[in-house]
Design an enzyme around this catalytic site. Structure first.
Site, PDB file in Angstrom:
ATOM      1  N   GLU A 180       2.149  63.155  47.744  1.00 18.57           N
ATOM      2  CA  GLU A 180       2.976  61.267  48.185  1.00 18.57           C
ATOM      3  C   GLU A 180       3.054  60.496  47.228  1.00 18.57           C
ATOM      4  O   GLU A 180       1.479  60.024  46.807  1.00 18.57           O
ATOM      5  CB  GLU A 180       2.360  60.794  49.102  1.00 18.57           C
ATOM      6  CG  GLU A 180       3.061  59.118  49.274  1.00 18.57           C
ATOM      7  CD  GLU A 180       2.308  58.271  50.240  1.00 18.57           C
ATOM      8  OE1 GLU A 180       3.152  57.366  50.580  1.00 18.57           O
ATOM      9  OE2 GLU A 180       1.812  59.095  51.073  1.00 18.57           O
ATOM     10  N   LYS A 217       6.609  63.088  50.272  1.00 23.30           N
ATOM     11  CA  LYS A 217       6.891  61.693  50.013  1.00 23.30           C
ATOM     12  C   LYS A 217       7.146  60.447  48.651  1.00 23.30           C
ATOM     13  O   LYS A 217       6.124  60.794  47.986  1.00 23.30           O
ATOM     14  CB  LYS A 217       5.485  61.162  50.891  1.00 23.30           C
ATOM     15  CG  LYS A 217       5.567  59.813  51.501  1.00 23.30           C
ATOM     16  CD  LYS A 217       4.856  59.841  52.601  1.00 23.30           C
ATOM     17  CE  LYS A 217       5.028  57.940  53.042  1.00 23.30           C
ATOM     18  NZ  LYS A 217       4.329  57.657  54.733  1.00 23.30           N
TER      19      LYS A 217
END
Length: 299
Positions: A180, A217
């Protein structure tokens, strides 16, 4: 982890519609999350009481009749949640055994100060121990967050290199890493930073061994389907999006413009929920949110 359970989880994340609930607020973000939920800092006296309050919030969401594996593919947990029970079972095992929801674990320890337009992750000193614990709890994968604040090619490359380096350690432990590298929605040259981010990710994906997959992500891009080549990449199991400060409606509106990307929301999922609500009202609001996020994730 039981290998059959891992295969079942892999098949679900690959083939089923749904989204991933981000229920992983950690020490620094917990007071804000509780305040939004209607619990003031005066209602707890120390970290233990604070984490108990937030576990009660997460338990209320997870045990809701509307929070199940039909629309929710997975849920990301904080380590403190992993160490606690829900309805008499360890939290991660409850998710899979009772709800048919894939458990993930947040493993990062927060952010370094900004340098070169990014915030790298702090060192994860106990990563091996944490991954071993995750494997005993039927956790499928992990998530770790760093932040990009400026369109600085040097900083973005350092950010992505760190994500992939730690991701390889997680893969070696038999778990699926969600990388992420959040791009701040207030970045003054966000579209330019997105180009740098995608180029760096593609270069690092090329260096992964054949047959290896990771998850990503990412902040929703300014240009529709900008990450389409990542969605289709053979070394990417799934691309999920964070709400990143957008409201649920804003995030869903942007999400439907990005085919193959699914939601992984935190604040946008719990929007409108309050500790003082009766169960009927709480569950009704949660059901609407889940349905809206699920529908947006099917685009």
């Amino acid at each position: 982890m039981n290998s059959q359970a891992q295969l079942d989880m892999l098949a679900k994340i690959k083939n089923k519609n749904g989204f991933i609930a981000a229920l992983d607020q950690s020490g620094g973000s917990t007071p804000k999350a509780l305040a939004v939920y209607g619990i003031a800092e005066s209602e707890y006296q120390n970290n233990e009481e604070m984490f108990t309050k937030v576990h009660e919030m997460r338990t209320r969401i997870i045990t809701s009749p509307y929070f199940d594996g039909d629309r929710t593919l997975g849920a990301i947990l904080f380590e403190n949640t992993l160490d606690r029970d829900i309805a008499g079972q360890p939290s991660a095992k409850y998710l899979w055994n009772v709800k048919n929801i894939i458990p993930f674990l947040k493993v990062d320890k927060g952010l370094e100060p900004e340098k070169d337009g990014v915030q790298l992750m702090k060192p994860i000193a106990n990563l091996a121990e944490l991954l071993a614990k995750a494997n005993t709890q039927n956790v499928f994968g992990t998530k770790m967050r760093s932040v990009i604040k400026q369109a600085n090619a040097f900083g973005i490359e350092a950010n992505i290199a760190q994500q992939f380096a730690v991701g390889k350690q997680i893969l070696a432990a038999g778990l699926m890493p969600i990388l992420e590298p959040e791009l701040d929605i207030h970045c003054p040259e966000k579209a330019k930073a997105e180009v740098m981010l995608k180029e760096s990710i593609l270069q690092h994906l090329a260096n992964l061994d054949e047959g290896v997959q990771i998850m990503l992500k990412l902040t929703l891009p300014d240009e529709a389907n900008f990450y389409a080549d990542l969605v289709k990449h053979p070394k990417v199991l799934k691309v999920v999006s964070l709400s990143g400060g957008y409201s649920q409606a804003e995030a869903n509106f942007k999400l439907v413009q990005n085919n193959g990307v699914i939601a992984s929301y935190s604040r946008a999922l719990s929007q409108g929920l309050n500790a003082k609500q009766a169960d009927s009202e709480f569950n009704s609001i949660l059901n609407v949110s889940i349905e809206n996020i699920y529908t947006a994730s099917k685009s």
